[in-house]
Design an enzyme around this catalytic site. Structure first.
Site: not given
Ligand code: GCO
Length: 263
Positions: A147, A160
């Site tokens: 990501s 995340y």
């Molecule tokens: C957020 C988004 C990101 C994208 C992706 C970016 O909340 O910033 O959901 O996480 O989904 O992962 O690469």
């Protein structure tokens, strides 16, 4: 012929999740390149069946299994079952993931642990279950879905980002340990794409939506099928000397500090 290197005919690819969104887009691309597709879901057989129907309507040979990729025992059981019923897993895409947008001070420990378990520990578990076959065959492709948050922080997505940052280093560690078996382990790093996961962010007038349009040199959100070329490259013979890399498909976000918001 160089284009033959991208042909996945005769290969079997397991893409975790892939009942919708970016996972489905990547699985479709692998299927269109000739691979047999295996997907999974953990909560709804209906979602799996609906996804299989879409793959089959696209002329893609697809199988689906219902199990939880964060449960080591279930993963071992179902990877064994897939290899028995479908065939050797030549390509593994660790795609299944969740995100929780909560400030650190408001995030209960169990939510942190759920994100880390799903987005980082599960790729460890599934890769460990699949790699013995690849080592035996001295051939395999493992692709982790990383990501922008593998490189950048953003408020409210701490768990995340920590998971996706860890996934980048897990990619490099697996490449270090397994490249000698002719296994290529890489990551694919989507930027901001128009999916159900980002739908809450893409509401017109939402400052974040305007921010991403401004922060992305391409000036737009990506379309899921725009990941297809990159995933087929990483899953195919065209990337046999590529290892431990994260291939970002981000419209240029990571290339720039950005520009002042348009007045
Ligand atoms: C957020 C988004 C990101 C994208 C992706 C970016 O909340 O910033 O959901 O996480 O989904 O992962 O690469």
């Amino acid at each position: 012929m160089i284009l033959d290197q991208f042909n996945l005919k005769g290969k079997t690819a397991f893409i975790s999740g892939a009942t919708h969104g970016l996972g489905m887009a990547m699985a479709r691309a692998l299927g269109e390149a000739g691979a047999t597709i295996v997907i999974n879901g953990h909560s709804s057989q209906g979602k799996i069946d609906q996804a299989l129907k879409e793959y089959q309507q696209a002329g893609i040979k697809a199988y689906g299994y219902k199990f939880n990729v964060t449960d080591e025992k279930e993963v071992e059981k179902y990877i064994h079952q897939i290899e028995k019923e479908v065939g050797d897993i030549d390509i593994l895409v660790n795609n299944a993931g969740i995100i929780k947008r909560v400030p650190i001070t408001d995030m209960p420990l169990h939510e942190w642990e759920e994100v880390i378990r799903t987005d980082l520990t599960s790729p460890f578990i599934v890769s460990k279950a699949v790699v013995p076959g690849m080592i035996r065959r001295k051939k395999g492709k493992i692709i982790h879905v990383c990501s922008m948050m593998s490189e950048l922080g953003r408020d409210t997505v701490s768990a995340y980002a920590a998971a996706k940052g860890g996934l980048k280093m897990l990619t490099r560690s697996m490449a270090t340990e397994w490249a000698k078996y002719n296994i290529q382990i890489n990551g694919i790093g989507p930027g901001y794409f128009a999916t159900s996961q980002t739908a809450p962010l893409r509401v017109a007038g939402n400052p974040f939506h305007e921010f991403i349009l401004n922060r992305t040199p391409a000036g737009r959100w990506g379309e899921p099928e725009e990941l297809g070329g990159a995933i087929v490259f990483l899953a195919s013979g065209a990337s046999d000397f590529v290892n431990g890399q994260i291939l970002y498909v981000d419209g240029g976000i990571l290339a720039t500090i950005g520009k002042p918001m348009d007045k």
